[in-house]
Structures are given as C-alpha cells and as structure tokens.
Scaffold this motif. Structure first.
Motif, PDB file in Angstrom:
ATOM      1  N   ASN A 474       8.039   2.382  -0.397  1.00 15.01           N
ATOM      2  CA  ASN A 474       7.102   4.223  -1.023  1.00 15.01           C
ATOM      3  C   ASN A 474       8.307   4.452  -1.686  1.00 15.01           C
ATOM      4  O   ASN A 474       9.100   5.215  -0.727  1.00 15.01           O
ATOM      5  N   ASP A 551      -3.136   1.204   0.174  1.00 12.71           N
ATOM      6  CA  ASP A 551      -2.134   0.435  -0.909  1.00 12.71           C
ATOM      7  C   ASP A 551      -2.223  -0.071  -1.020  1.00 12.71           C
ATOM      8  O   ASP A 551      -0.943  -0.408  -0.206  1.00 12.71           O
ATOM      9  N   ARG A 552      -2.272  -1.804  -2.411  1.00 10.23           N
ATOM     10  CA  ARG A 552      -2.326  -3.041  -1.986  1.00 10.23           C
ATOM     11  C   ARG A 552      -0.728  -2.965  -2.116  1.00 10.23           C
ATOM     12  O   ARG A 552       0.541  -3.821  -1.270  1.00 10.23           O
TER      13      ARG A 552
END
Length: 613
Positions: A474, A551-552
């Motif tokens: 992330n 979130d792909r």
C-alpha cells in the motif's frame, strides 16, 4: 533465517485408499468459493506434525491417516498421524537416512522428560523451548504467531490474537532476543536479594526480643534455654509415647480390616452357595412336577375313542388291538410297569427335593450368619477407626508439632546464648549479603543494558523492513513503528491519523496488510541478520480478505510481495514457501503462482488424485 521448510505433498487415507495433493512451486493458492473446504485443507496441512490447536474438521476426522512429506534444510521427512484419533501417536521418519529408525511420539507427554511429536519437530526447525514464568513455548506457539495467519483472525487480530506474553516470547525467540544467560542473571539477582532480606529479618527479630528485655541478661537467656530444653525433652518423650500408641492402634486397625475382609469374603461365598442351592431346588421342583404330570397321564384310563377321528372304537375279539384290529399282546402288564416306574421316579425326586430344601435352608442360614458377621466386623472396624485410631493419630500429630516447635526455640536460644556478639556477627552477614546482591544486580543491569541496545537495534531494523513491505503493498502508508517492548505496531497513512493495530478497520485490508507485512518483514530480517531464526514457511488463510472489494491494486501488490519473499533464497539455498487460500479469484494470472481449484465439484480431499502409497 531458520532452516528451510518446504511442503512437498499431503496424503490422506480414506476407506483404505490413499489420495494426495502436491504443493509444487514456492507460491501456492487454494482458490474457491466460501465453504468449499480451503480452510479445512490449510488447517490439516501441518496437523500431522503434532499440532494441538489445529482445527480438525469432519473431513479430516474421516481420514484413517494423514501424512505430510516435507523438507527441512534439504532433508526429506515424513509425518503420519491419525485423522480420526488426534490423540494417537505421531510417526516421524527420515526418508533420506534408511539407517535412522522411525520415531513414534505422543501428541501430549504423560510423564516427565517424554519427548512429544511437537517438541521433536520444534527442535528439527531450530526453535528453542523457551519459557518465562508460566509461559512455555511449544510448536503450536510458533505456528499461531509466525508460521500461519488463520482465517478467523487475519482480519481482526494481531498475529493470531493469542496471549500477549506468548506472542512477545515467540518474537523474542525468533529475533534472537531471548537470552538464557540473562534469565540466569535475573534469577541470581533475585536469590541474592532474598538472602539479604532474610538476614535483615533475622536481625530485626533479634532486636525486637532485645528491646523487650528477653535477652538483655545472659543469665535470663541461659535460664530460658534450660527451661526450653526440659520442655523439649518432655515433649519428645510424649511424642515417642504417642507415636508408639499410634503404631499399636494402627496395627489393631489393620487386624480389624483383615477380619472384615475375611468376613466379607465368607459373606460373598455363602451368598453364592445359597444362590446355587436355590437354583438346584428350582430345577428339582420343575423336574418333580414333570414326573408327577407323567404319572398322572399314565393313571388316566385309556381312551375308548379313536385317536385319529374321535369316534367310538368297535368291540374287538380278545387278542386284537381295539384301535387297529391287528393281533397284539395284552398291554395291561406293560402299562402297569410304566406306572410303577413313574411312581418310583416321583418318589425319588420327592426325596431329592426334600434334601435340596434342607440344603437351601442351611445355605440361607449360613448366608444370613455370614452377612451378620461381616456387618459386625465392618462396624467394629469403623468404630475403632473413629473412637480409637483417629484420636491417637491427632494426639501424635500434636505431640510431634509441639516437639518440633520447642526444638526450634531451643536452637534459637542456643544460638543467642553462644553468640554474645550476635549483633556484630549478623551485621557482617548482612553486609556480605548486600554486597552479593549489589554485585548480582549490577551484572544483571549491565546485561539488560546490552540486551536493550541489541533489542532496539534489531527492532529498528525490523521496522525499516516492515515499512518497506507495507509500502510495497500500500504506497499510501507513510510511517510505521514497532514497539521494542511488546512488538505492537503503529501505522500511519497519508492524510490519516496515526493508528495502532486495534484502531484499524475490524473487517478488511488494514489489519490483513499489517499482519502479512509484519511476517514478511521478519523473514526479510532473517536473511540479513544471522541471529534471527524464523522458519521461512508461511501459511496464510484469506490474505485477500476484503481486498477484492476495496482495492484490486492492493490485492495484486500483496500477491507480488508474497512472490517476492518466495523468490529470495534462505541461507541454506531454499526459498521461502508460501501456501495461501482465497475466496475470490486472483486479480490476474501470475506465472509464479500455482493455483489449486477447490470447489464443491472439486473438493481438496474428496476429489484428490490417488496416491502410489
């Protein structure tokens, strides 16, 4: 890094048929919808090693045996365990050494020093049996903290959600921060402090008596000493007499116990004899009744009717059978003979019946007498126990307690009497104990200081790697922090407040990403720091929990991180193996990832190919 651990295949025997699932490649995903059995497979994966906390689902319990083939530092091993009986012994075999005997080990130890299957595998993986207080690490402790992330806790709990003490000790151990010498120094310091406090307490007790005037005059001390000596002699003699009385009472009680046992044996024997006599009488009564019935039938006059059609028989000439009309001898004498025989049998059985009735009466009387004797013996035993033995035992115990108490008082008075300079001598003891305590505390503090420096350095390096893995998954994560004390985490994303683990979303990616990144980073640290001994194997159930909807891109980056950690080899030449499961299909095809479909039409256990075993 610890020695490599690579799972090759999982076999299971059902209905005498062996089936197998292979784990080829370093990243394997079980892919299928919820309820298809992916978690069941992952829970069973290391179950053959002797895990106690693994969830044994009905599918696994239906297996006669479950067998895991795996490599540790390149050496192939095979572990076999019953699926239907989790408490059965585990068989561990070295497949690369035919001369090494197979190990049959219990899941739980029943006696001191017994090696369990989990302890054997734990040693095989180089994981110490560390302990602190009531916390003692087992294979399950490492499995639930650093080897596996389970479906029920990956998105809601920090590293498995176990006890804080166990989690901290596991991480200290794998990070190389658990120091046996430091534990020894802490124990030595505690013992030295205890000796110092004990010496001071003795001095305080002496001064208390001195302040009351109890030992201000040596003659008074000598008088008290002689008085206590005399009292101790009398108490010791009373204790000896009470002890002798107790032994005599115990002997008498033993005799009464033996008498009751003999009487009880006689009671049971007499009861059996009475039962047997009653059975014989019943059989004889039935036999006598049958004999009387047969005699009655013979005494009845022969029927004048045909035995087949019931009509009146015609008159026949003498010498002919009245029914069939054929020549026959006169049957009167034959019938009389049968009647005489039947009467003799009835009389014989009557006499036998009378004899058996007398025998039953005698056996019943003997049984009643034996019952009375056994009850009387039991009553005598219990009355003696309550009325004689218990009072004598209590008296002996009280006499022993009094004698020992006086003995201690005599010893203390003698020490005070023999030591006119007690205060000076005791102060020397206190000073020596204090110096020893300060020395031990100084050594402990020095070791703790060095340990804390090492701990902060390791955790700081780990934090850097943790942040790298978080940002790999992330990129919005700005900072990350691992507490050196309890290893809890704090993660901050851009434009969001600083959050500890517990403040993250209950269901979803933040906690999943934190858990996964933390375990990946500790393996990164193991490749850089030889003191870190974490097993490379990683089992993750539902690492994409809630990522497919949130979130792909994060999901793809997380899988990339798993591929990345698996592509870097460990110190002995074998890469980290990752075995995971997901409900959602993978975001895209990854060449490095092997997918094992698990659906209701293609179950992991039910539809696995047959094994050659």
């Amino acid at each position: 890094m610890g020695p490599s651990v690579v799972v090759e295949k999982l076999e299971f025997q059902r209905d005498e048929v062996w089936r197998v699932q292979y784990f080829r490649g370093l990243v394997t995903f079980l892919v299928g919808h919820s309820g298809a059995g992916k978690s069941t497979a992952l829970e069973a994966l290391l179950y053959p090693l002797g895990l106690i906390t693994a969830t044994v689902m009905p599918t696994v319990a239906a297996c006669q045996q479950v067998r895991l083939t795996f490599r540790v530092a390149g050496t192939r091993w095979q572990a076999t365990r019953s699926g239907s009986n989790p408490r059965a012994r585990v068989s561990l075999k070295n497949l690369d050494d035919a001369d090494e005997m197979e190990h049959s080990l219990p899941v739980k130890g029943t006696k001191a020093g017994e090696v369990t299957a989990g302890a054997f595998v734990q040693e095989l993986l180089g994981l110490p049996e560390a302990s602190r207080g009531a916390t003692r690490l087992t294979l399950d402790s490492y499995y639930n903290t650093v080897l596996a992330l389970r479906q029920n806790t990956i998105a809601s709990a920090f590293l498995g959600g176990g006890k804080d003490e166990e989690r901290i000790l596991v991480l200290e151990t794998v990070l190389g921060l658990w120091d046996t010498s430091l534990a020894g120094l802490e124990k030595s310091a505690a013992e030295a402090e205890s000796r110092f406090k004990g010496a001071k307490a003795e001095m305080a007790a002496y001064k208390k008596v001195l302040a009351k005037g109890g030992i201000s005059d040596p003659d008074r001390v000598r008088s008290d000493f002689e008085q206590k000596q005399r009292e101790h002699v009398r108490a010791a003699e009373a204790w000896q007499r009470a002890d002798a009385a107790l032994k005599a009472a115990a002997g008498e009680h033993g005799r009464l116990i033996a008498l009751h046992k003999a009487a009880d044996d006689d009671r049971r024997k007499a009861g059996k004899q009475a039962t047997a006599a009653h059975g014989k009488l019943q059989a004889a009564t039935a036999e006598h009744a049958r004999a009387e019935g047969a005699l009655g039938e013979l005494l009845d006059p022969p029927s004048a009717d045909c035995t087949r059609c019931g009509q009146l028989l015609p008159e026949r000439e003498p010498g002919l059978c009245q029914q069939c009309g054929r020549p026959c001898q006169d049957g009167t004498g034959h019938r009389e003979g049968k009647i005489a025989t039947a009467r003799a049998r009835v009389e014989r059985l009557r006499l036998k019946l009378r004899h058996l009735e007398q025998a039953l009466a005698a056996a019943t009387k003997a049984a009643d007498s034996a019952e009375d004797l056994a009850a009387a013996a039991l009553k005598d035993r219990d009355l003696y126990d309550q009325g004689q033995l218990q009072p004598v035992r209590i008296a002996a115990q009280e006499a022993e307690k009094l004698a020992h108490g006086l003995s201690r008082e005599v010893a203390r008075l003698k020490e005070w009497l023999d030591s006119s300079d007690y205060l000076v001598r005791q102060q020397v003891v206190i000073d020596a104990a204090k110096a020893e305590m300060e020395k031990a505390q100084s050594a402990r503090e020095a070791a703790l200081t060095a340990h804390e420096v090492r701990r902060k350095e390791v955790v700081a390096h780990w934090t850097e790697l943790f942040l790298v893995r978080l940002q790999q998954i992330n990129p919005n994560i700005e900072t990350a922090y691992i507490d050196p004390g309890d290893f809890t985490t704090r993660v901050k994303e851009r434009d969001e407040p600083d959050k500890v683990f517990a403040d993250c979303s209950v269901m979803g990616s933040p906690k999943v990403v934190t858990n996964v990144a933390l375990l990946l980073s500790v393996r990164d640290l193991g490749r850089l720091d030889p003191g870190v001994r974490v097993p490379p194997l990683l089992i993750i159930d539902s690492p994409l929990a809630d990522l497919g909807a949130v979130d792909r891109a994060i999901g793809e980056r997380l899988i990339g991180a798993l591929i990345d950690v698996a592509s870097d080899t460990s110190s002995d030449g074998y890469a980290c193996q990752v075995i995971a499961a997901t409900n959602d299909p993978l975001p895209r095809t990854f060449p490095e990832v092997r997918e094992i479909p698990v659906t209701t039409a293609q179950r992991f256990f039910d539809h696995a190919p047959h094994s050659d075993a």
